[in-house]
Design a protein around this motif. Structure first.
Motif, PDB file in Angstrom:
ATOM      1  N   UNK A 168       0.815  -1.122  -0.001  1.00 29.61           N
ATOM      2  CA  UNK A 168      -0.004   0.005  -0.075  1.00 29.61           C
ATOM      3  C   UNK A 168       0.863   1.266   0.020  1.00 29.61           C
ATOM      4  N   UNK A 169       1.962   1.077   0.681  1.00 28.16           N
ATOM      5  CA  UNK A 169       2.835   2.425   0.759  1.00 28.16           C
ATOM      6  C   UNK A 169       3.296   2.521  -0.600  1.00 28.16           C
ATOM      7  N   UNK A 170       3.744   1.569  -1.150  1.00 27.71           N
ATOM      8  CA  UNK A 170       4.356   1.555  -2.756  1.00 27.71           C
ATOM      9  C   UNK A 170       3.449   2.212  -3.601  1.00 27.71           C
ATOM     10  N   UNK A 171       2.090   1.654  -3.603  1.00 27.58           N
ATOM     11  CA  UNK A 171       1.001   2.290  -4.535  1.00 27.58           C
ATOM     12  C   UNK A 171       0.659   3.731  -4.037  1.00 27.58           C
ATOM     13  N   UNK A 172       0.443   4.117  -2.861  1.00 28.59           N
ATOM     14  CA  UNK A 172       0.406   5.578  -2.645  1.00 28.59           C
ATOM     15  C   UNK A 172       1.593   6.410  -3.117  1.00 28.59           C
ATOM     16  N   UNK A 173       2.829   6.050  -2.713  1.00 29.64           N
ATOM     17  CA  UNK A 173       4.022   6.861  -3.048  1.00 29.64           C
ATOM     18  C   UNK A 173       4.145   7.000  -4.719  1.00 29.64           C
ATOM     19  N   UNK A 174       3.549   5.845  -5.533  1.00 24.61           N
ATOM     20  CA  UNK A 174       3.772   5.932  -6.913  1.00 24.61           C
ATOM     21  C   UNK A 174       2.711   6.996  -7.247  1.00 24.61           C
ATOM     22  N   UNK A 175       1.380   6.899  -6.628  1.00 23.97           N
ATOM     23  CA  UNK A 175       0.310   7.856  -7.135  1.00 23.97           C
ATOM     24  C   UNK A 175       0.665   9.250  -6.966  1.00 23.97           C
ATOM     25  N   UNK A 176       1.423   9.518  -5.528  1.00 29.69           N
ATOM     26  CA  UNK A 176       1.524  10.800  -5.044  1.00 29.69           C
ATOM     27  C   UNK A 176       2.894  11.398  -5.926  1.00 29.69           C
ATOM     28  N   UNK A 177       3.600  10.668  -6.313  1.00 27.04           N
ATOM     29  CA  UNK A 177       4.943  11.235  -7.040  1.00 27.04           C
ATOM     30  C   UNK A 177       4.927  11.227  -8.583  1.00 27.04           C
ATOM     31  N   UNK A 178       3.922  10.499  -8.990  1.00 23.79           N
ATOM     32  CA  UNK A 178       3.802  10.408 -10.403  1.00 23.79           C
ATOM     33  C   UNK A 178       4.651   9.425 -11.201  1.00 23.79           C
ATOM     34  N   UNK A 179       5.467   8.627 -10.234  1.00 27.01           N
ATOM     35  CA  UNK A 179       6.413   7.408 -10.829  1.00 27.01           C
ATOM     36  C   UNK A 179       5.406   6.321 -11.036  1.00 27.01           C
ATOM     37  N   UNK A 180       5.879   5.586 -12.030  1.00 29.31           N
ATOM     38  CA  UNK A 180       5.364   4.213 -12.224  1.00 29.31           C
ATOM     39  C   UNK A 180       5.744   3.387 -10.828  1.00 29.31           C
ATOM     40  N   UNK A 181       4.800   2.361 -10.702  1.00 30.83           N
ATOM     41  CA  UNK A 181       4.967   1.259  -9.565  1.00 30.83           C
ATOM     42  C   UNK A 181       6.121   0.768  -9.237  1.00 30.83           C
ATOM     43  N   UNK A 182       6.770   0.274 -10.342  1.00 34.31           N
ATOM     44  CA  UNK A 182       7.913  -0.200 -10.147  1.00 34.31           C
ATOM     45  C   UNK A 182       9.256   0.577  -9.714  1.00 34.31           C
ATOM     46  N   UNK A 183       9.103   1.853 -10.284  1.00 38.58           N
ATOM     47  CA  UNK A 183       9.993   2.962  -9.671  1.00 38.58           C
ATOM     48  C   UNK A 183       9.902   3.301  -8.370  1.00 38.58           C
TER      49      UNK A 183
END
Length: 94
Positions: A5-20
């Motif tokens: 969940x932390x990775x998903x939120x970080x990806x969404x908030x930062x505009x990064x793709x999930x893998x990054x």
């Protein structure tokens, strides 16, 4: 919240793709772990400080049997919340 969940939120908030975003989170956790294992602190202003503390050897007791046993000395990780984190948590509790 778990790591996924932390990775998903970080990806969404930062505009990064999930893998990054996963690489960023993994790198941060590895860096904090490696730094603490060298006996150094990690300070993130406004968030908190990761450090280590020395736990002395002591005698423990098995609650089921009452038998005593020795607990070895150890180094333990410690987190101290910063003023910004404390203020944010308390602001949401009011």
């Amino acid at each position: 919240m778990n790591k996924t969940e932390l990775i998903d939120i970080t990806a969404e908030d930062s505009g990064l793709v999930r893998d990054d975003a996963a690489k960023v989170i993994d790198s941060m956790l590895t860096t904090v772990t490696n730094t603490l294992s060298r006996g150094e602190d990690v300070t993130i202003p406004g968030f908190g400080k990761f450090s280590t503390v020395q736990r002395a050897a002591r005698t423990g007791r098995n609650p089921a049997t009452g038998a005593e046993f020795e607990i070895k000395a150890a180094t333990a990780p410690k987190f101290t919340a910063g003023a910004g984190l404390k203020a944010a948590v308390n602001a949401n509790n009011n």
